[in-house]
Write an enzyme that holds these catalytic residues in place. Structure first.
Site, PDB file in Angstrom:
ATOM      1  N   ARG A 106       3.284  -6.823  -3.400  1.00 31.99           N
ATOM      2  CA  ARG A 106       4.321  -7.796  -3.732  1.00 31.99           C
ATOM      3  C   ARG A 106       3.690  -9.072  -4.300  1.00 31.99           C
ATOM      4  O   ARG A 106       2.621  -9.489  -3.878  1.00 31.99           O
ATOM      5  CB  ARG A 106       5.126  -8.161  -2.478  1.00 31.99           C
ATOM      6  CG  ARG A 106       5.788  -6.982  -1.800  1.00 31.99           C
ATOM      7  CD  ARG A 106       6.979  -6.454  -2.523  1.00 31.99           C
ATOM      8  NE  ARG A 106       7.980  -7.448  -2.826  1.00 31.99           N
ATOM      9  CZ  ARG A 106       9.173  -7.143  -3.357  1.00 31.99           C
ATOM     10  NH1 ARG A 106       9.473  -5.877  -3.634  1.00 31.99           N
ATOM     11  NH2 ARG A 106      10.042  -8.074  -3.609  1.00 31.99           N
ATOM     12  N   VAL A 107       4.405  -9.674  -5.235  1.00 30.05           N
ATOM     13  CA  VAL A 107       3.933 -10.954  -5.775  1.00 30.05           C
ATOM     14  C   VAL A 107       4.773 -12.100  -5.212  1.00 30.05           C
ATOM     15  O   VAL A 107       4.536 -13.248  -5.510  1.00 30.05           O
ATOM     16  CB  VAL A 107       3.985 -10.973  -7.324  1.00 30.05           C
ATOM     17  CG1 VAL A 107       3.028  -9.947  -7.889  1.00 30.05           C
ATOM     18  CG2 VAL A 107       5.396 -10.729  -7.847  1.00 30.05           C
ATOM     19  N   ASP A 108       5.770 -11.762  -4.383  1.00 29.01           N
ATOM     20  CA  ASP A 108       6.606 -12.815  -3.790  1.00 29.01           C
ATOM     21  C   ASP A 108       6.260 -12.965  -2.307  1.00 29.01           C
ATOM     22  O   ASP A 108       5.314 -12.373  -1.819  1.00 29.01           O
ATOM     23  CB  ASP A 108       8.090 -12.493  -3.988  1.00 29.01           C
ATOM     24  CG  ASP A 108       8.428 -11.079  -3.493  1.00 29.01           C
ATOM     25  OD1 ASP A 108       7.591 -10.447  -2.827  1.00 29.01           O
ATOM     26  OD2 ASP A 108       9.552 -10.626  -3.785  1.00 29.01           O
ATOM     27  N   ASP A 109       7.048 -13.752  -1.586  1.00 33.48           N
ATOM     28  CA  ASP A 109       6.750 -13.991  -0.178  1.00 33.48           C
ATOM     29  C   ASP A 109       7.359 -12.908   0.706  1.00 33.48           C
ATOM     30  O   ASP A 109       8.102 -13.188   1.642  1.00 33.48           O
ATOM     31  CB  ASP A 109       7.260 -15.374   0.242  1.00 33.48           C
ATOM     32  CG  ASP A 109       6.414 -16.475  -0.379  1.00 33.48           C
ATOM     33  OD1 ASP A 109       5.203 -16.239  -0.541  1.00 33.48           O
ATOM     34  OD2 ASP A 109       6.959 -17.532  -0.713  1.00 33.48           O
ATOM     35  N   VAL A 110       7.055 -11.675   0.371  1.00 33.82           N
ATOM     36  CA  VAL A 110       7.529 -10.559   1.176  1.00 33.82           C
ATOM     37  C   VAL A 110       6.299  -9.819   1.675  1.00 33.82           C
ATOM     38  O   VAL A 110       5.366  -9.575   0.923  1.00 33.82           O
ATOM     39  CB  VAL A 110       8.415  -9.616   0.327  1.00 33.82           C
ATOM     40  CG1 VAL A 110       8.721  -8.331   1.083  1.00 33.82           C
ATOM     41  CG2 VAL A 110       9.720 -10.316  -0.050  1.00 33.82           C
TER      42      VAL A 110
END
Ligand code: WT7
Length: 669
Positions: free
Chosen positions: A535-539
């Site tokens: 993931r590139v997000d805050d997940v």
């Protein structure tokens, strides 16, 4: 099995190519056939999908196969529709259609309970009757077209049966994984506002029984406080040793499933629904805010899940399929409840965990039911691998034909163990990349056609047009690394977020107009193979399940001694990623505080979200590294979590650089 060719993996090792077996009766046999079908799926999608959709039953045919490849939310709202104007029903296509085609006596489910010796068999005819009874009961409880129903149940045949019962009468199911806490369950109930909740008295996963009904009771207290009332709770009696008298019951609201459902007629008229009517909502974590209710509709989802199931697992009627996922996740929706039944598959449903009563359980089940298609997650593979190969080799596993992987990138070491030890080097591995939002497989090998490379999800499925973008949003060509996006609509994609189309566009389409943004990073190699990086997000991806960092931070701060929390992913040998939490305590606390506080904080998170969100590490943080504008610099926290403090990078924008030394001094305290 490796044919010896080399391939430049990102891991810096050379694992070789694994050529597809020569299977003349494979649904897609050989790379030429894949290439031809893929090409047609992009060049003439109406023809391609129209031909496939003909195989299903439609009460009314579509006027047009699809509408709108527009992923540019600046031009017009993103409004994807497939099989426009058509009417169908998923339960009819999964059950009645197969029974009418002579498959009534075929086994739909081999159910294997948590404890050895507990099992049952359900045929397609029996499942149809069971689904009709539940559907009739739901109707008697006032549930109709478009109404929401929440399902909070363990992996017993009644769980997929309940989903199909909703589908039969046009109700919208929202299955909540029965490992989520009362608080998480109440949030989902308050969002979709069902009048009826379906549950079960208890579940056994491994050694200990868990009272699901007790969790539902707690959740409903919160639901009432939140301003909604649930009229009916239908409770499946699955307590085993305990008696009904031991289960708390609210008269007038709670109803025993076995009493109420068994007296219903075993036939129930089908509610014909529009292809774009909602089929279900499934809540999943994002980078911010509360979990999103991902909404899927009927027609495209049916065609997408059935077609991927057929080709990706090369399903034939002689196969026995076992997917270890729970119906509480998208994998259990698409590849337990819908995709397999649409193909008249025979499958194993397992209530327990693969290490109970011992680490040979999974292989015992494979031999017992002669499983030929096995679909599981890298975290389960790594966990079984850690017990040693003896546990696998005790069993024959001769029935296995294809092995599937899903949920997170599979590391080549686990891939090779799965391939060589579990599959004895005979079985192709399909590493399937997809998401709750995509509804069905997107990037995946086809077993009879695709040359495999350990760690790569390989090539796009029919109709899927991926692209890789740079940070600035330029489409990269050839060999490259960047953000994975999808350029055009595919049948099974989500249509909206429950009650919030603006958030749907903001989350998936506004960042790079014209593309569906997946949230995953990827690399494409010179052969066009895709390598998912994470993931590139805050997940955080814990054991193949998505946990938002903001959710865990929110849960931690519910403890009255926690002032602030910052959560980052850490590498974990079994779970893939673990949860690493930096916690700032209320003013005046001395660091480190007494050790019991860590346990309390962990307990709070388990209570608020559920055991899957259990933090692996709590790191005391008298101060967090913040910019002058107060933004937490997570990049630095990630480095500290992975013990890479020698390469913190630029720290000149920190408001107070001394927090770093303080943090490092408190590691392990
Ligand atoms: C995220 C979606 C799809 C069903 C289970 C998870 C990661 C999933 C793979 C794979 C690399 C994968 C991605 C994706 N993921 N499968 N084969 N290789 N990464 O569904 O909870 O919606 O999570 O799981 O990061 O975005 P989900």
């Amino acid at each position: 099995m490796s044919n010896g060719a080399v391939h430049p993996e990102p891991h810096g090792h050379v694992y070789g190519h694994y050529a597809a077996p020569k299977w003349p009766d494979a649904h897609c046999s050989g790379k030429e056939q894949y290439d031809a079908m893929y090409k047609e799926s992009l060049a003439a999608p109406e023809k391609f999908w129209g031909r496939i959709a003909e195989k299903f039953y439609w009460k009314k045919k579509w006027e047009a196969p699809f509408h709108s490849y527009n992923f540019d939310s600046r031009k017009a709202p993103v409004n994807v529709q497939w099989f426009i104007g058509a009417e169908t029903n998923l339960a009819y296509n999964c059950l009645d259609r197969n029974v009418e085609a002579g498959q009534g006596d075929r086994v739909a489910f081999y159910w294997e309970g948590n404890d050895l010796g507990e099992d049952s068999t359900t045929t397609y005819s029996q499942l149809l009757a069971q689904v009709c009874q539940i559907a009739n009961y739901l109707k008697s409880a006032g549930v109709g077209r478009g109404d929401d129903v929440t399902i909070y149940m363990p992996m017993i045949p009644e769980l997929p049966a309940a989903m199909l019962a909703c589908a039969r009468i046009g109700a919208v199911h929202s299955v909540v994984f029965a490992g989520f806490s009362a608080e998480s369950l109440s949030g989902r109930i308050l969002d979709s506002k069902p009048r009826v909740v379906l549950t079960c008295s208890a579940v056994k996963r491994g050694a200990k029984p868990i009272s699901l009904k007790g969790i539902v009771d707690d959740a409903l207290v919160k639901v009432t406080a939140g301003g909604h009332e649930v009229d009916t709770v239908l409770v499946y009696d699955h307590t085993r040793a305990a008696t009904r008298a031991d289960v708390a019951f609210t008269p007038g609201r709670d109803v025993w499933w076995q009493d109420a459902v068994s007296e219903q007629p075993t036939t129930c008229e089908v509610e014909w629904m529009g292809a774009e009517d909602p089929l279900f909502k499934l809540y999943t974590s994002g980078s911010t805010g509360k979990p999103k209710g991902v909404e899927h509709t009927l027609g495209g989802y049916m065609v997408g899940t059935a077609t991927t199931f057929k080709y990706v697992f090369d399903h034939h009627l002689s196969d026995v399929y076992w997917c270890t996922a729970d119906c509480g996740w998208i994998t259990g929706h698409s590849y337990v409840a819908y995709g397999p039944l649409l193909n008249a598959a025979t499958q194993v449903l397992f209530e327990g965990v693969p290490t109970h009563p011992d680490a040979g359980r999974a292989w015992d089940i494979v031999d017992k039911y002669k499983v030929s298609l096995l679909y599981t997650a890298p975290t389960a593979i790594r966990s079984l691998q850690s017990f040693g190969p003896e546990w696998v080799k005790k069993y024959s596993r001769a029935s296995l034909r294809i092995l599937g992987s899903v949920g997170e990138p599979i590391n080549p070491e686990a891939w090779l163990w799965y391939h060589d030890v579990v599959g004895g080097g005979r079985c192709p591995i399909v590493d399937t990349w997809w998401q709750t939002e995509t509804g069905a497989h997107m990037i995946t090998p086809l077993p009879g056609a695709t040359t495999l490379v350990p760690g790569s999800a390989t090539l796009p499925f029919f109709g899927v047009e991926p692209a890789v973008l740079s940070e600035k949003g330029e489409e990269l060509q050839g060999e490259c690394e960047g953000y994975l996006v999808i350029k055009r609509a595919w049948p099974s994609g989500m249509r909206t977020l429950s009650g919030d189309h603006a958030r749907f566009e903001a989350t998936y389409f506004n960042l790079y107009p014209g593309y569906y943004f997946t949230g995953d990073g990827c690399r494409r190699d010179k052969d066009g193979y895709y390598w998912l990086i994470g993931r590139v997000d805050d997940v955080i991806n814990v054991s193949g399940h998505r946990i938002g960092t903001a959710e865990v931070e929110g849960a931690l701060t519910q403890h009255d001694r926690c002032a602030e929390a910052a959560v980052v992913p850490m590498e974990h040998p079994i779970k893939g990623q673990g949860i690493y939490a930096f916690v700032t305590l209320m003013q005046g606390t001395e660091y480190p505080p007494p050790p019991a506080l860590k346990k309390e904080l962990v307990a709070t998170v388990r209570e608020v979200i559920g055991p899957i969100a259990t933090p692996d590490v709590i790191h005391w943080a008298p101060g967090l590294p913040k910019t002058r504008s107060g933004k937490i610099m997570r990049r630095i926290l990630r480095k500290i979590a992975s013990k890479e403090e020698d390469s913190l990078g630029d720290t000149s924008t920190l408001a107070d650089p001394s927090v770093i030394q303080t943090l490092l001094a408190l590691r392990g305290k």
